[in-house]
Design a protein around this motif. Structure first.
Motif, PDB file in Angstrom:
ATOM      1  N   ASP A   1       5.195 -29.059 -98.885  1.00 13.39           N
ATOM      2  CA  ASP A   1       3.961 -28.947 -98.108  1.00 13.39           C
ATOM      3  C   ASP A   1       3.785 -30.078 -97.099  1.00 13.39           C
ATOM      4  O   ASP A   1       2.913 -30.008 -96.232  1.00 13.39           O
ATOM      5  N   VAL A   2       4.608 -31.120 -97.201  1.00 14.05           N
ATOM      6  CA  VAL A   2       4.442 -32.291 -96.348  1.00 14.05           C
ATOM      7  C   VAL A   2       4.966 -32.047 -94.926  1.00 14.05           C
ATOM      8  O   VAL A   2       4.336 -32.452 -93.954  1.00 14.05           O
TER       9      VAL A   2
ATOM     10  N   ASP B   1       7.971 -33.131-101.243  1.00 13.87           N
ATOM     11  CA  ASP B   1       7.017 -32.029-101.377  1.00 13.87           C
ATOM     12  C   ASP B   1       7.154 -31.108-100.154  1.00 13.87           C
ATOM     13  O   ASP B   1       7.012 -31.553 -99.015  1.00 13.87           O
TER      14      ASP B   1
ATOM     15  N   TYR C   1       6.260 -37.522-102.660  1.00 17.26           N
ATOM     16  CA  TYR C   1       5.570 -37.081-101.446  1.00 17.26           C
ATOM     17  C   TYR C   1       6.555 -36.529-100.425  1.00 17.26           C
ATOM     18  O   TYR C   1       6.382 -35.424 -99.917  1.00 17.26           O
TER      19      TYR C   1
ATOM     20  N   LYS D   1      -2.934 -35.080 -99.252  1.00 15.47           N
ATOM     21  CA  LYS D   1      -1.607 -34.868 -99.832  1.00 15.47           C
ATOM     22  C   LYS D   1      -1.063 -36.172-100.422  1.00 15.47           C
ATOM     23  O   LYS D   1      -0.486 -36.175-101.505  1.00 15.47           O
TER      24      LYS D   1
END
Length: 90
Positions: A65-66, A63, A60, A25
């Motif tokens: 999804d983190v 995001d 990051y 990621k």
């Protein structure tokens, strides 16, 4: 380069996820690498020196999804970037 710190539930678990799912990621957001240091006083704290710029870090952390990756890695709270207050030769 940037420096960040976080507390973790279990160092081995953190490193396992950090070096796999986390690395994938981070790479998507421009990270070129990371060095992990364990705090000598607070055994549940790690410091990470990233080869990464501030814009990549911001993308990051925003995001969606983190967050699940951080939970799986056992973060206690969110990673916090250290504030750069000076740069010097030697």
């Amino acid at each position: 380069m940037m420096l960040a710190t976080t507390k973790v539930e279990d160092l081995d678990r953190f490193l396992r996820i950090f070096s796999t799912k986390g690395a994938e990621k981070r790479r998507q957001h421009g990270s070129k690498g990371a060095s992990v240091f364990r705090d000598p006083v607070e055994k549940d704290r790690v410091w990470v020196l990233f080869d990464w710029d501030a814009d990549g870090w911001q993308h990051y952390v925003s995001d969606p999804d983190v967050a699940p990756i951080l939970r799986e890695a056992g973060h206690i709270g969110a990673p916090q970037p250290a504030q750069l207050v000076g740069e010097y030769e030697a």
